[in-house]
Write a protein that holds these residues in place. Sequence first.
Motif, PDB file in Angstrom:
ATOM      1  N   MET A  52      43.249  45.644  35.528  1.00 31.90           N
ATOM      2  CA  MET A  52      44.657  45.163  36.683  1.00 31.90           C
ATOM      3  C   MET A  52      43.231  43.902  37.379  1.00 31.90           C
ATOM      4  O   MET A  52      43.418  42.547  37.537  1.00 31.90           O
ATOM      5  CB  MET A  52      44.833  45.677  37.795  1.00 31.90           C
ATOM      6  CG  MET A  52      45.894  44.494  38.399  1.00 31.90           C
ATOM      7  SD  MET A  52      47.166  43.926  37.202  1.00 31.90           S
ATOM      8  CE  MET A  52      48.018  44.534  37.146  1.00 31.90           C
ATOM      9  N   VAL A  53      42.042  44.215  37.865  1.00 31.68           N
ATOM     10  CA  VAL A  53      41.235  43.642  38.593  1.00 31.68           C
ATOM     11  C   VAL A  53      40.392  42.860  37.833  1.00 31.68           C
ATOM     12  O   VAL A  53      40.436  41.586  38.092  1.00 31.68           O
ATOM     13  CB  VAL A  53      39.832  44.615  39.634  1.00 31.68           C
ATOM     14  CG1 VAL A  53      39.017  43.711  39.710  1.00 31.68           C
ATOM     15  CG2 VAL A  53      41.191  45.512  40.625  1.00 31.68           C
ATOM     16  N   ASP A  54      40.133  43.373  36.726  1.00 31.51           N
ATOM     17  CA  ASP A  54      39.279  42.628  35.483  1.00 31.51           C
ATOM     18  C   ASP A  54      41.143  41.300  34.921  1.00 31.51           C
ATOM     19  O   ASP A  54      40.230  40.523  35.065  1.00 31.51           O
ATOM     20  CB  ASP A  54      38.414  43.273  34.388  1.00 31.51           C
ATOM     21  CG  ASP A  54      37.933  42.950  33.657  1.00 31.51           C
ATOM     22  OD1 ASP A  54      36.994  41.565  34.023  1.00 31.51           O
ATOM     23  OD2 ASP A  54      38.044  42.930  31.964  1.00 31.51           O
ATOM     24  N   THR A  55      41.679  41.476  34.636  1.00 31.09           N
ATOM     25  CA  THR A  55      42.577  40.798  34.300  1.00 31.09           C
ATOM     26  C   THR A  55      43.024  39.164  35.159  1.00 31.09           C
ATOM     27  O   THR A  55      42.537  38.310  34.955  1.00 31.09           O
ATOM     28  CB  THR A  55      44.123  41.106  34.054  1.00 31.09           C
ATOM     29  OG1 THR A  55      43.533  42.492  33.545  1.00 31.09           O
ATOM     30  CG2 THR A  55      44.985  40.426  33.689  1.00 31.09           C
ATOM     31  N   ILE A  56      42.816  39.819  36.751  1.00 31.90           N
ATOM     32  CA  ILE A  56      43.437  39.361  37.504  1.00 31.90           C
ATOM     33  C   ILE A  56      41.702  38.096  37.815  1.00 31.90           C
ATOM     34  O   ILE A  56      42.249  37.089  37.805  1.00 31.90           O
ATOM     35  CB  ILE A  56      43.827  39.744  39.076  1.00 31.90           C
ATOM     36  CG1 ILE A  56      44.719  40.777  39.178  1.00 31.90           C
ATOM     37  CG2 ILE A  56      43.749  38.869  39.939  1.00 31.90           C
ATOM     38  CD1 ILE A  56      45.515  41.269  39.946  1.00 31.90           C
ATOM     39  N   ALA A  57      41.018  38.889  37.753  1.00 32.04           N
ATOM     40  CA  ALA A  57      39.358  37.709  37.943  1.00 32.04           C
ATOM     41  C   ALA A  57      39.623  36.945  37.205  1.00 32.04           C
ATOM     42  O   ALA A  57      38.934  35.707  36.606  1.00 32.04           O
ATOM     43  CB  ALA A  57      38.451  38.803  38.116  1.00 32.04           C
ATOM     44  N   ASN A  58      40.189  37.442  35.541  1.00 32.52           N
ATOM     45  CA  ASN A  58      39.510  36.300  34.639  1.00 32.52           C
ATOM     46  C   ASN A  58      40.931  35.947  34.748  1.00 32.52           C
ATOM     47  O   ASN A  58      40.304  34.456  33.983  1.00 32.52           O
ATOM     48  CB  ASN A  58      39.286  37.357  33.131  1.00 32.52           C
ATOM     49  CG  ASN A  58      39.384  36.599  31.657  1.00 32.52           C
ATOM     50  OD1 ASN A  58      38.410  36.498  31.621  1.00 32.52           O
ATOM     51  ND2 ASN A  58      39.501  36.935  30.953  1.00 32.52           N
ATOM     52  N   LEU A  59      42.024  35.342  35.162  1.00 35.81           N
ATOM     53  CA  LEU A  59      42.635  35.015  35.072  1.00 35.81           C
ATOM     54  C   LEU A  59      42.429  33.506  36.095  1.00 35.81           C
ATOM     55  O   LEU A  59      42.869  32.565  35.902  1.00 35.81           O
ATOM     56  CB  LEU A  59      44.520  35.124  35.478  1.00 35.81           C
ATOM     57  CG  LEU A  59      44.915  35.720  34.347  1.00 35.81           C
ATOM     58  CD1 LEU A  59      46.238  36.623  35.138  1.00 35.81           C
ATOM     59  CD2 LEU A  59      45.834  35.155  33.382  1.00 35.81           C
ATOM     60  N   HIS A  60      42.002  33.884  37.265  1.00 36.85           N
ATOM     61  CA  HIS A  60      41.660  32.994  38.100  1.00 36.85           C
ATOM     62  C   HIS A  60      40.608  31.996  37.993  1.00 36.85           C
ATOM     63  O   HIS A  60      39.520  31.159  38.470  1.00 36.85           O
ATOM     64  CB  HIS A  60      41.795  32.997  39.740  1.00 36.85           C
ATOM     65  CG  HIS A  60      42.760  33.425  39.751  1.00 36.85           C
ATOM     66  ND1 HIS A  60      43.329  32.448  40.246  1.00 36.85           N
ATOM     67  CD2 HIS A  60      43.585  34.579  39.517  1.00 36.85           C
ATOM     68  CE1 HIS A  60      44.858  32.785  40.807  1.00 36.85           C
ATOM     69  NE2 HIS A  60      44.461  34.090  40.333  1.00 36.85           N
TER      70      HIS A  60
END
Length: 88
Positions: A52-60
């Motif tokens: 989830m942390v990786d996904t959120i960072a990758n979105l922004h």
Amino acid sequence: MQNKSMIVCRCEEISYDELVESASKYKCSARELKLRTRAGMGYCSGRTCRTMVDTIANLHYPRKNNEVSLKHQAPIRPVRFSDLGEVK
């Protein structure tokens, strides 16, 4: 619709809101987001929240081709089942 106040990192009690706010404010990579918020740095070392942390960072801040996503590791001290309770 996601619950924005849900806890993503249970070990460090980091919410979805905190992660999204930090990621959008600082445009940081997954590693930087982890360092800024401590998400993934608790007892489980990111086994529950790493994705989830990786996904959120990758979105922004989309990951570059040569950038590696977050890794996880085993807890510092493994515990034997026999240490948790008496073996008869």
